[in-house]
Write an enzyme that holds these catalytic residues in place. Structure first.
Site, short mmCIF file in Angstrom:
data_model
loop_
_atom_site.label_atom_id
_atom_site.label_comp_id
_atom_site.label_asym_id
_atom_site.label_seq_id
_atom_site.Cartn_x
_atom_site.Cartn_y
_atom_site.Cartn_z
CE LYS A 73 -15.63 -31.78 5.53
NZ LYS A 73 -16.37 -31.94 6.82
CG ASP B 28 -18.60 -34.80 11.62
OD1 ASP B 28 -18.91 -33.68 11.16
OD2 ASP B 28 -18.39 -35.00 12.83
CG HIS C 140 -8.24 -37.06 7.58
ND1 HIS C 140 -7.14 -36.32 7.24
CD2 HIS C 140 -9.26 -36.17 7.78
CE1 HIS C 140 -7.48 -35.03 7.24
NE2 HIS C 140 -8.75 -34.92 7.57
NE ARG C 141 -11.99 -33.93 3.76
CZ ARG C 141 -11.18 -33.32 4.62
NH1 ARG C 141 -9.97 -32.93 4.26
NH2 ARG C 141 -11.57 -33.08 5.86
CB THR D 81 -19.09 -29.66 3.56
OG1 THR D 81 -18.13 -29.13 4.47
CG2 THR D 81 -18.64 -29.37 2.15
CG ASP E 277 -4.46 -28.72 6.20
OD1 ASP E 277 -4.59 -29.84 6.74
OD2 ASP E 277 -5.04 -28.42 5.14
CG PHE F 294 -9.06 -26.67 5.20
CD1 PHE F 294 -9.83 -27.24 6.20
CD2 PHE F 294 -8.71 -27.46 4.11
CE1 PHE F 294 -10.24 -28.57 6.12
CE2 PHE F 294 -9.11 -28.79 4.02
CZ PHE F 294 -9.88 -29.34 5.03
N GLY F 295 -7.98 -25.21 8.19
CA GLY F 295 -8.14 -25.82 9.51
C GLY F 295 -6.82 -26.03 10.25
CG ASN G 56 -13.92 -27.00 5.34
OD1 ASN G 56 -13.24 -26.67 4.38
ND2 ASN G 56 -13.43 -27.26 6.53
P1 ITT Z 1 -18.79 -29.28 7.79
O1 ITT Z 1 -19.10 -29.95 9.12
O2 ITT Z 1 -19.78 -28.24 7.38
O3 ITT Z 1 -18.53 -30.29 6.70
P2 ITT Z 1 -16.36 -28.40 9.14
O4 ITT Z 1 -15.30 -27.43 8.74
O5 ITT Z 1 -17.05 -28.17 10.45
O6 ITT Z 1 -17.40 -28.47 7.95
P3 ITT Z 1 -15.59 -31.05 10.09
O7 ITT Z 1 -16.60 -30.98 11.18
O8 ITT Z 1 -15.52 -32.28 9.26
O9 ITT Z 1 -15.75 -29.84 9.05
O10 ITT Z 1 -14.13 -30.81 10.62
C1 ITT Z 1 -13.86 -30.44 11.96
C2 ITT Z 1 -12.71 -29.46 11.97
O11 ITT Z 1 -11.51 -30.13 11.60
C3 ITT Z 1 -12.91 -28.29 11.05
O12 ITT Z 1 -12.60 -27.10 11.75
C4 ITT Z 1 -11.93 -28.52 9.93
O13 ITT Z 1 -11.38 -27.31 9.46
C5 ITT Z 1 -10.86 -29.40 10.58
N1 ITT Z 1 -10.36 -30.34 9.58
C6 ITT Z 1 -11.01 -31.39 9.02
N2 ITT Z 1 -10.27 -31.97 8.07
C7 ITT Z 1 -9.12 -31.27 8.02
C8 ITT Z 1 -7.97 -31.34 7.21
O14 ITT Z 1 -7.86 -32.22 6.23
N3 ITT Z 1 -7.00 -30.46 7.43
C9 ITT Z 1 -7.10 -29.53 8.40
N4 ITT Z 1 -8.15 -29.38 9.19
C10 ITT Z 1 -9.17 -30.22 9.00
#
Ligand code: ITT
Length: 214
Positions: A12, A68, A198-199, A7, A155, A152-153, A9
C-alpha cells in the site's frame, strides 16, 4: 511535504508513494498499532484508526494518511469485505478460490457475472486539524487460478473490469479502450494497476479535495 501513511502493508505504501510523489508529496510508512474497531464498514474503521494515531504524529505540520480496503465478492454476500486481512491470513487466496470453485460458466460474460467482485478503499487524510475522506471502488471479477508475479494480497486473483476512454469502469466482460485482457492485478505492472485501482481512485479524490482547500 511529508505524508505519514499509517499501515502495516508495504504494498500500500509503494502504491501511494508512486502516485503522491508525482504531486511533490513524500510518503513515509508510519508504524503505529491501532486497535481495529468491530465495524462492518471501511469508513468507520479508517476514521477510528486515524483518531488513534493523530496524537502520535511525529510533526504536527505533517499529514497523516490511513486507508482501509477490502475485497467484496458478490456470490459470497460481500465476503471477505472488512474481514479481508483476516481471510488472507487464514484461508488465503487459495481458500477464496475453493469457496468459488462451483461458480463457472462456459460463457465468459456469465462466468464474469458469477465471479463478480469489487475492491473498495476508504482513505482519510489528516492535515492541520482537518480530516478529508475519499472512497475508491474497482469493480471486477475473481479469476479461476492465482497468477503470482507482482503486487500483494488478492492481486493474483482479482481481474479489474475494462475501462472506457474516460477511465470509467465498464460492466464485467465488456471490452473497453483500456483492458488488462483478462489478466489479474498480479500479472500487470504497477503503473497499469494505478489506472484501475480503488486505492488510486481514493487517493485522487483526496488530492482534489486538498486542492480545493488550497
Ligand atoms: P493496514 O490495515 O495495516 O493498512 P492491511 O494489509 O490489513 O494493512 P487493509 O485492511 O486495507 O490492509 O486491506 C485488507 C486486505 O485486502 C489486506 O489483506 C490487503 O492485502 C488486501 N488488499 C487491499 N488492497 C489491495 C490491493 O490493491 N491488491 C490486493 N490486495 C489488497
Amino acid at each position: 511535504m511529508t505524508v505519514w501513511f499509517m499501515t502495516t502493508n508495504k504494498g500500500k505504501v509503494e502504491e501511494a508513494s508512486e502516485y503522491f510523489s508525482q504531486h511533490g508529496l513524500v510518503v513515509k510508512q508510519f508504524e503505529f498499532e491501532a486497535v481495529e474497531p468491530q465495524a462492518d464498514d471501511l469508513k468507520t474503521v479508517a476514521l477510528s484508526k486515524i483518531e488513534q494515531a493523530i496524537p502520535h504524529l511525529p510533526n504536527p505540520n505533517d499529514m497523516l494518511l490511513v486507508e482501509d480496503a477490502g475485497l467484496f465478492i458478490s456470490a459470497l454476500n460481500g465476503f471477505p469485505g472488512v474481514y479481508s486481512s483476516h481471510a488472507l491470513k487464514t484461508i488465503d487466496i487459495h481458500g477464496v478460490l475453493k469457496l468459488m470453485s462451483h461458480l463457472k460458466s462456459e460463457d465468459p460474460i456469465q462466468d464474469g457475472n458469477l465471479r463478480k467482485a469489487e475492491f473498495r478503499a476508504v482513505s482519510v487524510l489528516y492535515k492541520n486539524g482537518q480530516k478529508i475522506v475519499s472512497e475508491g471502488v474497482c469493480p471486477g471479477r475473481i479469476g479461476h487460478e492465482a497468477v503470482v508475479t507482482n503486487g500483494f494480497g488478492f492481486d493474483p486473483i482479482f481481474i479489474p473490469c475494462d475501462l472506457d476512454e474516460e477511465g470509467n469502469a465498464l460492466a464485467v466482460g465488456v471490452m473497453g479502450a483500456k483492458s488488462t485482457h483478462g489478466k489479474p492485478f498480479g500479472a500487470i505492472l504497477l503503473d497499469q494497476k494505478q489506472q484501475y485501482s480503488h486505492r488510486h481512485r481514493a487517493l485522487q479524490g483526496l488530492l482534489s479535495q486538498l486542492d480545493m482547500l488550497g
